[in-house]
Motif scaffolding. Sequence first.
Motif, PDB file in Angstrom:
ATOM      1  N   SER A  86       0.800  -1.224   0.000  1.00 14.73           N
ATOM      2  CA  SER A  86       0.000   0.000   0.000  1.00 14.73           C
ATOM      3  C   SER A  86       0.834   1.275   0.000  1.00 14.73           C
ATOM      4  N   ASN A  87       2.179   1.155   0.005  1.00 15.56           N
ATOM      5  CA  ASN A  87       2.982   2.381   0.078  1.00 15.56           C
ATOM      6  C   ASN A  87       3.290   2.920  -1.323  1.00 15.56           C
ATOM      7  N   SER A  88       3.438   4.231  -1.396  1.00 22.31           N
ATOM      8  CA  SER A  88       3.682   4.898  -2.671  1.00 22.31           C
ATOM      9  C   SER A  88       5.077   4.609  -3.214  1.00 22.31           C
ATOM     10  N   GLU A  89       5.985   4.173  -2.351  1.00 26.11           N
ATOM     11  CA  GLU A  89       7.341   3.868  -2.791  1.00 26.11           C
ATOM     12  C   GLU A  89       7.343   2.726  -3.801  1.00 26.11           C
ATOM     13  N   SER A  90       6.517   1.702  -3.572  1.00 26.90           N
ATOM     14  CA  SER A  90       6.410   0.586  -4.516  1.00 26.90           C
ATOM     15  C   SER A  90       5.860   1.062  -5.851  1.00 26.90           C
ATOM     16  N   ALA A  91       4.909   2.003  -5.815  1.00 29.73           N
ATOM     17  CA  ALA A  91       4.349   2.540  -7.052  1.00 29.73           C
ATOM     18  C   ALA A  91       5.412   3.283  -7.852  1.00 29.73           C
ATOM     19  N   MET A  92       6.233   4.060  -7.184  1.00 33.01           N
ATOM     20  CA  MET A  92       7.295   4.781  -7.882  1.00 33.01           C
ATOM     21  C   MET A  92       8.358   3.831  -8.413  1.00 33.01           C
ATOM     22  N   GLN A  93       8.584   2.730  -7.723  1.00 32.66           N
ATOM     23  CA  GLN A  93       9.522   1.721  -8.227  1.00 32.66           C
ATOM     24  C   GLN A  93       9.015   1.134  -9.542  1.00 32.66           C
ATOM     25  N   VAL A  94       7.711   0.865  -9.604  1.00 32.73           N
ATOM     26  CA  VAL A  94       7.122   0.364 -10.846  1.00 32.73           C
ATOM     27  C   VAL A  94       7.247   1.416 -11.938  1.00 32.73           C
ATOM     28  N   PHE A  95       6.964   2.664 -11.599  1.00 30.54           N
ATOM     29  CA  PHE A  95       7.045   3.759 -12.573  1.00 30.54           C
ATOM     30  C   PHE A  95       8.460   3.878 -13.145  1.00 30.54           C
ATOM     31  N   HIS A  96       9.457   3.929 -12.289  1.00 29.75           N
ATOM     32  CA  HIS A  96      10.839   4.079 -12.758  1.00 29.75           C
ATOM     33  C   HIS A  96      11.308   2.844 -13.529  1.00 29.75           C
ATOM     34  N   PHE A  97      10.914   1.657 -13.054  1.00 20.37           N
ATOM     35  CA  PHE A  97      11.320   0.450 -13.778  1.00 20.37           C
ATOM     36  C   PHE A  97      10.671   0.390 -15.151  1.00 20.37           C
ATOM     37  N   SER A  98       9.433   0.866 -15.263  1.00 23.26           N
ATOM     38  CA  SER A  98       8.737   0.803 -16.548  1.00 23.26           C
ATOM     39  C   SER A  98       9.484   1.599 -17.622  1.00 23.26           C
ATOM     40  N   ILE A  99      10.139   2.675 -17.222  1.00 23.33           N
ATOM     41  CA  ILE A  99      10.923   3.453 -18.179  1.00 23.33           C
ATOM     42  C   ILE A  99      12.125   2.640 -18.659  1.00 23.33           C
ATOM     43  N   SER A 100      12.847   2.046 -17.716  1.00 28.27           N
ATOM     44  CA  SER A 100      13.988   1.194 -18.078  1.00 28.27           C
ATOM     45  C   SER A 100      13.524   0.006 -18.900  1.00 28.27           C
TER      46      SER A 100
END
Length: 301
Positions: A271-285
Amino acid sequence: MNIGLSKYTYVFDSVSRAGLAYLNICKPKVVLMLVLTAWVGIVLAPDTQRSSWFQAGSLIGIGLVSAAAAAINHILDRARDKKMARTRHRPLVQNQLSVQQAYIFAFMIGVFGVCMLLLFSNWLCTLLTVMALFGYAVVYTVFLKHSTPQNIVIGGLAGAMPPLLGWVSETQVLSAEPWLLVMIIFTWTPPHFWALAIARKNDYKRANVPMLPVTHGTKFSKLCMCVYAVLLALVCILPYLIGMSGVFYLVAACILNIRFLQKVMILYFESNSESAMQVFHFSISYLLLLFGSLFIDKLVT
């Protein structure tokens, strides 16, 4: 002597700040990604013996038109950008540029980009590029973004066009193969942006932008991300199945999609936003590596 030096230093700093502001409204990182995917479209297209100069000219044209669309997006979204922590430091919000200056700049680079495409590419590529600009800068920014939670799904088509543009710049025809590359980016776009929307949900809510997490909740958005991640994995296999790419790409695509699915599933149960940002940054890579593997596969096969 010192007064004169200070004057020149002030002028230089002012010009540098203005130049940086113009660069920032072009969203250079996004434009670079668009140009790279267009380049892959050129590489994968049948060899038409076009010179590298013409190919470079086509890519510059696509990049300039994309930058113009990004600048128009900055202009039209400036009021809502003030309400969001992620965008409140943008040049127009901070009055580093006037709206008139931004419009003139967008018009100039857009026209120059179209001229480059007409000179180094062909009329079909030019038409499709202008249509993509209109789709992003007007249809998405003005209408879709603020009227439906499916904004990024429908509007994502404009951002998915560069591989097709690269292909058409080489061949002058609309073939089936580049549409598979468009489908990859089109399917990748929703989970990419929904991850950001989950992490910045309060921002979008404050700016009254109906992103899916705002209108339907975080849990439903995560479920939709899982569905799209599965669809993306399936779509990524298609270039191999039709003989457009080889085993190297297939292996790379499988590894990348397994990792992407893993990150999306972790997000679903957290439920934390940190996991969401990890997905966001990984999606770019992920997207860069996926298209990079298409390029490498072309070289080794």
